[in-house]
Design an enzyme around this catalytic site. Structure first.
Site, PDB file in Angstrom:
ATOM      1  N   ARG A   1       4.068  -3.121   7.892  1.00  0.00           N
ATOM      2  CA  ARG A   1       4.536  -4.425   7.423  1.00  0.00           C
ATOM      3  C   ARG A   1       5.360  -5.153   8.478  1.00  0.00           C
ATOM      4  NH1 ARG A   1       4.622  -1.419   2.331  1.00  0.00           N
ATOM      5  NH2 ARG A   1       6.766  -0.796   2.789  1.00  0.00           N
TER       6      ARG A   1
ATOM      7  N   GLU B   6      12.413  10.827   2.184  1.00  0.00           N
ATOM      8  CA  GLU B   6      13.088  11.401   1.023  1.00  0.00           C
ATOM      9  C   GLU B   6      12.718  12.876   0.911  1.00  0.00           C
ATOM     10  OE1 GLU B   6      13.867  10.377  -3.675  1.00  0.00           O
ATOM     11  OE2 GLU B   6      12.116   9.554  -2.651  1.00  0.00           O
TER      12      GLU B   6
END
Lengths: 182, 186
Positions: free
Chosen positions: B72, B109
């Site tokens: 992105r 994570e």
């Protein structure tokens, strides 16, 4: 005056072509990889690349520039911004949040899937499909099918580089292809 | 630091940019309110305003390199690079860049990932920006800073469209200034 304009385009294409680096045997033996990252390191060549596309499309009432992940994301948005069109990313599976439609396409071995957001485009809109390079035409034809399924008129496919020996042009159906370097 | 605290307080473009970002609940997993910039890049006015704000900030800072984080970041960084006359350098997932690369690991994570950059693209003394759509923990941006510093670039600033609560109130990341346009909407 006309001769100057033609020369200027030739000069720009020559600069663009010579800024592209060829890497042998990537991603696997026998493939001569056309690496556009060296073009992106030459601000004049990168600007010329975008300018050549913008000059071609700015008066063609293009509403949508669809760019194919990931290198199409480098060229598509600057074109979209310059011509006042929406930029729509065409992505690998599971990257786009929300509701998507998807289209399968062939790879050399197996298949992959391309996704587009539902509602990103409207029926009747005029679109370009942009990627750095056309090889077999598999990804471009998947993008054309996705846009066509929602009633978008694909006006043209635009790539920096074509590998003509792979005959990708013939997989685009009736859609024209415009490239800078063949 | 957010744009509104740094010279653009009340700038109507910021509201337009914020309004153009779509929030998708529970993506990629339950509990995450995903900040979707695809609705921003499909809004020509808001997309142009986004790029203009960054370009106005950086055009007189002698920036020679704009690095964009896959994928992105690729939607924003090249337009900024073009407008300020800088080189664009893609920072990519492993195995995508051909030729010789250097790489940096960063934490996800669960688990780790790597970011790669081409060798030979940056000279000592190059002044660099790093661009991504969004900053959350700052793990990816920190890896990007380390990559650019390893090749001798001076990272002038990291810039993102959206800054998540983890970085609210912070002006720096990995020792470098951090500039963001908007906070997430609910």
């Amino acid at each position: 005056m006309a001769a100057q304009i033609v020369d200027s385009t030739d000069d720009r294409i020559s600069r663009i072509s010579s800024s592209i680096r060829v890497i042998p045997d990537f991603p696997k033996p026998g493939i001569m990889f056309q690496d556009i990252t060296t073009l992106l390191l030459d601000p004049m060549a990168f600007k010329d690349t975008i300018d050549l596309f913008v000059e071609r499309y700015k008066d063609k009432n293009i509403n949508v520039v669809a760019g194919i992940e990931a290198r199409g994301f480098i060229f598509g948005p600057p074109i979209a911004l310059a011509i006042g069109a929406k930029f729509v990313p065409m992505r690998k599976p599971k990257k786009l949040p929300g509701e998507v439609i998807s289209e399968e396409y062939s790879l050399e071995y197996g298949t992959d899937t391309m996704e587009m957001h539902v509602g990103a485009v409207q029926a009747g809109e005029r679109a370009l499909v942009v990627d750095d390079l056309i090889a077999t035409g598999g990804t471009l034809s998947a993008a054309i099918r996705l846009l066509g399924r929602v009633g978008v008129d694909v006006v043209e496919c635009a790539c920096v580089i074509e590998l003509p020996e792979l005959k990708g042009r013939s997989r685009l159906g009736d859609k024209p292809l415009f490239v800078l370097v063949s | 630091m957010f744009a509104a605290e740094n010279g653009l307080k009340g700038d109507p473009r910021l509201k337009g940019i914020s309004d153009a970002i779509r929030v998708v609940p529970h993506f990629p997993k339950p509990g995450i309110m995903f900040q979707d910039i695809t609705t921003l890049v499909s809004n020509p006015r808001a997309f142009k305003d986004t790029i203009d704000i960054f370009v106005d900030r950086y055009r007189d800072m002698d920036i020679s390199v704009v690095a964009g984080v896959e994928a992105r970041g690729f939607m924003f960084a090249p337009a900024i690079a073009l407008a300020i006359g800088a080189k664009f350098i893609p920072l990519r997932k492993p195995g995508k860049l051909p030729g010789e690369v250097i790489s940096e690991a960063y934490e996800l994570e669960y688990g780790k990932d790597r970011l790669e950059m081409h060798v030979g693209t940056v000279q000592h003394g190059d002044r660099a920006l790093i661009i991504d759509d969004l900053v959350a923990t700052g793990g990816t941006l920190s890896a990007a800073i380390r990559l650019l510093e390893r090749v001798g670039a001076e990272v002038v600033e990291c810039a993102c469209v959206i800054g998540l609560p983890e970085v609210k109130g912070r002006c720096r990341l990995g020792g470098k200034p951090l500039y963001m346009l908007v906070e997430p909407r609910q």
